[in-house]
Write a protein that holds these residues in place. Structure first.
Motif, PDB file in Angstrom:
ATOM      1  N   ALA A   1       0.843  -1.192   0.000  1.00 58.37           N
ATOM      2  CA  ALA A   1       0.000   0.000   0.000  1.00 58.37           C
ATOM      3  C   ALA A   1       0.877   1.239   0.000  1.00 58.37           C
ATOM      4  CB  ALA A   1      -0.902   0.018   1.230  1.00 58.37           C
ATOM      5  N   SER A   2       0.434   2.259  -0.722  1.00 59.08           N
ATOM      6  CA  SER A   2       1.182   3.510  -0.689  1.00 59.08           C
ATOM      7  C   SER A   2       0.276   4.653  -0.261  1.00 59.08           C
ATOM      8  CB  SER A   2       1.831   3.812  -2.046  1.00 59.08           C
ATOM      9  OG  SER A   2       0.957   4.458  -2.954  1.00 59.08           O
ATOM     10  N   THR A   3       0.870   5.627   0.374  1.00 59.19           N
ATOM     11  CA  THR A   3       0.159   6.829   0.786  1.00 59.19           C
ATOM     12  C   THR A   3       1.122   7.991   0.751  1.00 59.19           C
ATOM     13  OG1 THR A   3      -1.290   7.781   2.492  1.00 59.19           O
ATOM     14  CG2 THR A   3       0.612   6.532   3.251  1.00 59.19           C
ATOM     15  N   TYR A   4       0.549   9.194   0.619  1.00 56.24           N
ATOM     16  CA  TYR A   4       1.413  10.364   0.484  1.00 56.24           C
ATOM     17  C   TYR A   4       2.234  10.581   1.747  1.00 56.24           C
ATOM     18  CZ  TYR A   4       2.880  15.191   0.024  1.00 56.24           C
ATOM     19  OH  TYR A   4       3.627  16.336  -0.011  1.00 56.24           O
ATOM     20  N   TRP A   5       1.574  10.424   2.882  1.00 55.47           N
ATOM     21  CA  TRP A   5       2.243  10.666   4.160  1.00 55.47           C
ATOM     22  C   TRP A   5       2.203   9.395   4.977  1.00 55.47           C
ATOM     23  CZ3 TRP A   5       0.612  12.515   9.368  1.00 55.47           C
ATOM     24  CH2 TRP A   5       1.682  13.058  10.064  1.00 55.47           C
ATOM     25  N   ASP A   6       2.623   9.438   6.213  1.00 55.98           N
ATOM     26  CA  ASP A   6       2.773   8.183   6.956  1.00 55.98           C
ATOM     27  C   ASP A   6       1.504   7.806   7.712  1.00 55.98           C
ATOM     28  OD1 ASP A   6       4.773   9.372   9.779  1.00 55.98           O
ATOM     29  OD2 ASP A   6       3.049  10.201   8.735  1.00 55.98           O
ATOM     30  N   GLY A   7       0.502   7.409   6.957  1.00 58.25           N
ATOM     31  CA  GLY A   7      -0.593   6.641   7.548  1.00 58.25           C
ATOM     32  C   GLY A   7      -1.922   7.332   7.703  1.00 58.25           C
ATOM     33  N   TYR A   8      -1.968   8.659   7.756  1.00 56.68           N
ATOM     34  CA  TYR A   8      -3.236   9.291   8.077  1.00 56.68           C
ATOM     35  C   TYR A   8      -4.031   9.702   6.844  1.00 56.68           C
ATOM     36  CZ  TYR A   8      -0.840   9.528  12.541  1.00 56.68           C
ATOM     37  OH  TYR A   8      -0.140   9.218  13.672  1.00 56.68           O
ATOM     38  N   ASN A   9      -3.437   9.476   5.705  1.00 60.48           N
ATOM     39  CA  ASN A   9      -4.135   9.741   4.453  1.00 60.48           C
ATOM     40  C   ASN A   9      -4.658   8.445   3.869  1.00 60.48           C
ATOM     41  OD1 ASN A   9      -3.495  12.499   4.585  1.00 60.48           O
ATOM     42  ND2 ASN A   9      -1.491  12.110   3.713  1.00 60.48           N
ATOM     43  N   GLU A  10      -5.470   8.571   2.828  1.00 56.59           N
ATOM     44  CA  GLU A  10      -6.032   7.404   2.168  1.00 56.59           C
ATOM     45  C   GLU A  10      -4.894   6.524   1.654  1.00 56.59           C
ATOM     46  OE1 GLU A  10      -8.743   8.442  -0.891  1.00 56.59           O
ATOM     47  OE2 GLU A  10      -9.574   6.412  -1.083  1.00 56.59           O
ATOM     48  N   GLN A  11      -5.039   5.226   1.854  1.00 58.11           N
ATOM     49  CA  GLN A  11      -4.021   4.287   1.415  1.00 58.11           C
ATOM     50  C   GLN A  11      -4.532   3.534   0.205  1.00 58.11           C
ATOM     51  OE1 GLN A  11      -1.606   2.304   4.266  1.00 58.11           O
ATOM     52  NE2 GLN A  11      -2.363   3.520   5.989  1.00 58.11           N
ATOM     53  N   PHE A  12      -3.641   3.336  -0.768  1.00 58.87           N
ATOM     54  CA  PHE A  12      -3.976   2.700  -2.030  1.00 58.87           C
ATOM     55  C   PHE A  12      -3.144   1.436  -2.184  1.00 58.87           C
ATOM     56  CE2 PHE A  12      -6.582   6.087  -3.677  1.00 58.87           C
ATOM     57  CZ  PHE A  12      -6.122   7.205  -2.988  1.00 58.87           C
ATOM     58  N   PHE A  13      -3.833   0.368  -2.543  1.00 58.60           N
ATOM     59  CA  PHE A  13      -3.180  -0.935  -2.609  1.00 58.60           C
ATOM     60  C   PHE A  13      -2.875  -1.365  -4.039  1.00 58.60           C
ATOM     61  CE2 PHE A  13      -3.175  -2.926   1.610  1.00 58.60           C
ATOM     62  CZ  PHE A  13      -3.866  -1.963   2.327  1.00 58.60           C
ATOM     63  N   GLY A  14      -1.817  -2.148  -4.159  1.00 55.25           N
ATOM     64  CA  GLY A  14      -1.485  -2.779  -5.418  1.00 55.25           C
ATOM     65  C   GLY A  14      -2.243  -4.082  -5.591  1.00 55.25           C
ATOM     66  N   PRO A  15      -2.034  -4.770  -6.722  1.00 53.26           N
ATOM     67  CA  PRO A  15      -2.763  -6.011  -7.008  1.00 53.26           C
ATOM     68  C   PRO A  15      -2.287  -7.198  -6.189  1.00 53.26           C
ATOM     69  CG  PRO A  15      -1.196  -5.557  -8.735  1.00 53.26           C
ATOM     70  CD  PRO A  15      -1.161  -4.368  -7.829  1.00 53.26           C
ATOM     71  N   GLY A  16      -1.130  -7.076  -5.536  1.00 57.11           N
ATOM     72  CA  GLY A  16      -0.637  -8.158  -4.700  1.00 57.11           C
ATOM     73  C   GLY A  16       0.252  -9.148  -5.433  1.00 57.11           C
ATOM     74  N   THR A  17       1.022  -9.880  -4.648  1.00 60.24           N
ATOM     75  CA  THR A  17       1.818 -11.003  -5.145  1.00 60.24           C
ATOM     76  C   THR A  17       1.348 -12.257  -4.434  1.00 60.24           C
ATOM     77  OG1 THR A  17       3.809  -9.709  -5.643  1.00 60.24           O
ATOM     78  CG2 THR A  17       4.101 -12.061  -5.222  1.00 60.24           C
ATOM     79  N   ARG A  18       0.905 -13.233  -5.213  1.00 60.11           N
ATOM     80  CA  ARG A  18       0.459 -14.505  -4.627  1.00 60.11           C
ATOM     81  C   ARG A  18       1.659 -15.409  -4.474  1.00 60.11           C
ATOM     82  NH1 ARG A  18      -3.480 -16.228  -1.716  1.00 60.11           N
ATOM     83  NH2 ARG A  18      -4.964 -15.137  -3.071  1.00 60.11           N
TER      84      ARG A  18
END
Lengths: 113, 111
Positions: free
Chosen positions: A92-109
């Protein structure tokens, strides 16, 4: 803009091997977090990095390690793989450290045999 | 330690119904709450983010509410469609800057 990208998509390893998973955050995002999701459960927090420094660590053994590079991409390393490490690994990435909306990638199985 | 619970674990409804998914958390000292959708074998898609100072957020047919004092959030889906079938996860950010997830609600909307 491209979203969060992760590689590889799928991975099969045997017990005792090690694995490296990669994540590229959304452009401009400086924080990356890693989560493990076992089938049928919610994701569990592994690590958070912000500005290349570890800012949080979940309840995972020392076999799990991570780092963040100057371009804010990140790697998750798992040594001495166990069958129980089989899971979907999410970044997951976010602009700042945790208090903003977090966006996830598709994952690695990851499948450990 | 923050714990998040989602009820029900699974839900099957006919198309067109309005439905409510529930999320509860044990520690009310949260910074925000986020609802996600997950299709089988895929990553998480962010649906709504509610900051701790807010009471609700709306996006299209989705409305999420937050009651921090009681440790509860609900996700309301209006006029459900088969394409809404997925697992819905809620997660809170509290001390430690990490997301703590519930176990999810598996939703099936039947045509």
């Amino acid at each position: 803009d491209a979203g969060v990208t992760q590689s590889p998509t799928h991975l099969i390893k045997t017990r005792g091997q090690h694995v490296t998973l990669r994540c590229s955050p959304i452009s401009g995002h400086k924080s990356v977090s890693w989560y493990q999701q076992v089938l049928g459960q919610g994701p569990q927090f592994i690590f958070q990095y912000y500005e290349k420094e570890e800012r949080g660590r979940g309840n995972f053994p020392d076999r799990f390690s991570a780092r963040q590079f100057p371009n804010y991409s990140s790697e998750l390393n798992v040594n001495a793989l166990l069958l129980g490490d089989s899971a979907l690994y999410l970044c997951a990435s976010t602009y700042w450290d945790g208090y903003n909306e977090q966006f996830f990638g598709p994952g690695t199985r990851l499948t450990v045999l | 330690k923050q714990e998040v619970t989602q009820i029900p674990a699974a839900l099957s409804v006919p198309e067109g119904e309005n439905l409510v998914l529930n999320c509860s958390f044990t520690d009310s000292a949260i910074y925000n709450l986020q609802w996600f959708r997950q299709d089988p074998g895929k990553g998480l898609t962010s649906l709504l983010l509610i900051q701790s100072s807010q009471r609700e957020q709306t996006s299209g047919r989705l409305n999420a509410s937050l009651d921090k004092s009681s440790g509860r959030s609900t996700l309301y889906i209006a006029a459900s469609q088969p394409g809404d079938s997925a697992t819905y996860l809620c997660a809170v950010v509290s001390a430690g800057n990490m997301l703590t997830f519930g176990g999810g609600t598996r939703l099936m909307v039947k045509p």
